[in-house]
Design an enzyme around this catalytic site. Structure first.
Site, PDB file in Angstrom:
ATOM      1  N   LYS A   1       0.805  -1.464  -0.114  1.00 43.68           N
ATOM      2  CA  LYS A   1       0.009  -0.201  -0.185  1.00 43.68           C
ATOM      3  C   LYS A   1       1.201   1.006  -0.350  1.00 43.68           C
ATOM      4  CE  LYS A   1      -3.518  -2.121   2.431  1.00 43.68           C
ATOM      5  NZ  LYS A   1      -4.934  -1.723   3.203  1.00 43.68           N
TER       6      LYS A   1
ATOM      7  N   TYR B   1     -12.319  -1.969  -3.427  1.00 41.36           N
ATOM      8  CA  TYR B   1     -12.670  -2.120  -2.116  1.00 41.36           C
ATOM      9  C   TYR B   1     -14.723  -2.156  -1.957  1.00 41.36           C
ATOM     10  CZ  TYR B   1      -8.276  -2.254  -0.006  1.00 41.36           C
ATOM     11  OH  TYR B   1      -7.002  -2.874   0.627  1.00 41.36           O
TER      12      TYR B   1
ATOM     13  N   ASN C   1      -1.624  -0.131   6.691  1.00 40.88           N
ATOM     14  CA  ASN C   1      -0.985  -0.964   7.227  1.00 40.88           C
ATOM     15  C   ASN C   1      -0.592  -2.206   6.653  1.00 40.88           C
ATOM     16  OD1 ASN C   1      -3.894  -2.288   6.004  1.00 40.88           O
ATOM     17  ND2 ASN C   1      -4.765  -3.299   7.552  1.00 40.88           N
TER      18      ASN C   1
ATOM     19  N   HIS D   1      -1.965  -5.024   1.270  1.00 39.39           N
ATOM     20  CA  HIS D   1      -3.246  -6.638   1.312  1.00 39.39           C
ATOM     21  C   HIS D   1      -3.450  -7.372   1.201  1.00 39.39           C
ATOM     22  CE1 HIS D   1      -7.235  -6.734  -0.156  1.00 39.39           C
ATOM     23  NE2 HIS D   1      -7.124  -7.435  -0.887  1.00 39.39           N
TER      24      HIS D   1
ATOM     25  N   GLU E   1      -9.658 -10.895  -7.076  1.00 37.36           N
ATOM     26  CA  GLU E   1      -8.639  -9.577  -6.913  1.00 37.36           C
ATOM     27  C   GLU E   1      -7.704 -10.023  -8.168  1.00 37.36           C
ATOM     28  OE1 GLU E   1      -9.908  -8.956  -2.322  1.00 37.36           O
ATOM     29  OE2 GLU E   1      -7.983  -9.512  -3.098  1.00 37.36           O
TER      30      GLU E   1
HETATM   31  P1  CMP Z   1      -7.801  -4.354   4.055  1.00 39.62           P
HETATM   32  O1  CMP Z   1      -6.934  -6.106   4.333  1.00 39.62           O
HETATM   33  O2  CMP Z   1      -7.187  -3.338   2.326  1.00 39.62           O
HETATM   34  O3  CMP Z   1      -8.720  -4.784   3.471  1.00 39.62           O
HETATM   35  C1  CMP Z   1      -9.823  -3.711   3.494  1.00 39.62           C
HETATM   36  C2  CMP Z   1      -9.171  -2.444   4.429  1.00 39.62           C
HETATM   37  O4  CMP Z   1      -9.864  -1.309   4.935  1.00 39.62           O
HETATM   38  C3  CMP Z   1      -8.409  -3.221   5.658  1.00 39.62           C
HETATM   39  O5  CMP Z   1      -7.245  -3.512   5.076  1.00 39.62           O
HETATM   40  C4  CMP Z   1      -8.171  -1.457   6.305  1.00 39.62           C
HETATM   41  O6  CMP Z   1      -6.849  -1.206   5.979  1.00 39.62           O
HETATM   42  C5  CMP Z   1      -9.268  -0.926   6.125  1.00 39.62           C
HETATM   43  N1  CMP Z   1      -9.622  -0.730   7.409  1.00 39.62           N
HETATM   44  C6  CMP Z   1     -10.432  -1.735   8.159  1.00 39.62           C
HETATM   45  N2  CMP Z   1     -11.076  -1.512   9.231  1.00 39.62           N
HETATM   46  C7  CMP Z   1     -10.816  -0.210   9.266  1.00 39.62           C
HETATM   47  C8  CMP Z   1     -11.070   0.921  10.458  1.00 39.62           C
HETATM   48  N3  CMP Z   1     -11.930   0.430  11.482  1.00 39.62           N
HETATM   49  N4  CMP Z   1     -10.684   1.805   9.928  1.00 39.62           N
HETATM   50  C9  CMP Z   1      -9.884   2.147   9.185  1.00 39.62           C
HETATM   51  N5  CMP Z   1      -8.926   1.814   7.944  1.00 39.62           N
HETATM   52  C10 CMP Z   1     -10.017   0.183   8.111  1.00 39.62           C
END
Ligand code: CMP
Length: 140
Positions: free
Chosen positions: A11, A51, A114, A117, A128
């Site tokens: 990311k 998403y 984070n 993904h 995906e």
């Molecule tokens: P990802 O695995 O990319 O799938 C969806 C993404 O939404 C997740 O990782 C996080 O980066 C984001 N996400 C999930 N929960 C939250 C949250 N409570 N607040 C902000 N971002 C979130």
């Protein structure tokens, strides 16, 4: 155990910190092979489409803005049990809950930023991968 393919994304928070190689190294050390890779600065439309399953969530706007804040590196990973293995090596979505040695424990800044993904199941992996890659771009 079956050889699987899964979709992985490094990311913008991680590409901004020049962590593409470090993260890919963790994936490779876990036995996953990069069989396709490209760098993409996704548009809002692409992020919203990718998403779409999270569209109704309160964090959807934040998710789209963080995913379009800079380039991502998208990959197809191949290996035994690749979907589960990738999820294990990524760690929990919230880095505060991620196990030692996982990518998110090592590198992630927050639940929104984070770092990676990864697909959560065979059907999502197929969808995906097809969202971002033509079959001809995947070379195993
Ligand atoms: P990802 O695995 O990319 O799938 C969806 C993404 O939404 C997740 O990782 C996080 O980066 C984001 N996400 C999930 N929960 C939250 C949250 N409570 N607040 C902000 N971002 C979130």
């Amino acid at each position: 155990m079956a050889i699987e393919r899964t979709f992985s994304m490094i990311k913008p928070d991680a590409t901004a910190r020049n962590l593409t190689g470090a993260i890919t190294n963790v994936l490779e050390k876990a036995g996953l092979r990069v069989v396709a890779s490209k760098r993409v600065w996704m548009t809002e439309k692409q992020a919203e489409g990718f998403y779409a399953v999270h569209r109704a969530r309160p964090f959807f706007g934040e998710l789209v803005s963080t995913m379009t804040a800079g380039p991502t590196v998208i990959q197809v990973l191949e290996g035994e049990n690749a979907i589960a293995k990738n999820r294990e090596v990524m760690g929990a979505t919230d880095p505060a809950k991620a196990a030692e040695g996982t990518i998110r424990k090592l590198f992630a800044k927050s639940i929104g930023e984070n770092s990676v993904h990864g697909s959560d199941a065979p059907e999502t992996a197929r969808q995906e991968i097809a969202y971002w890659f033509a079959e001809t771009e995947i070379v195993g």
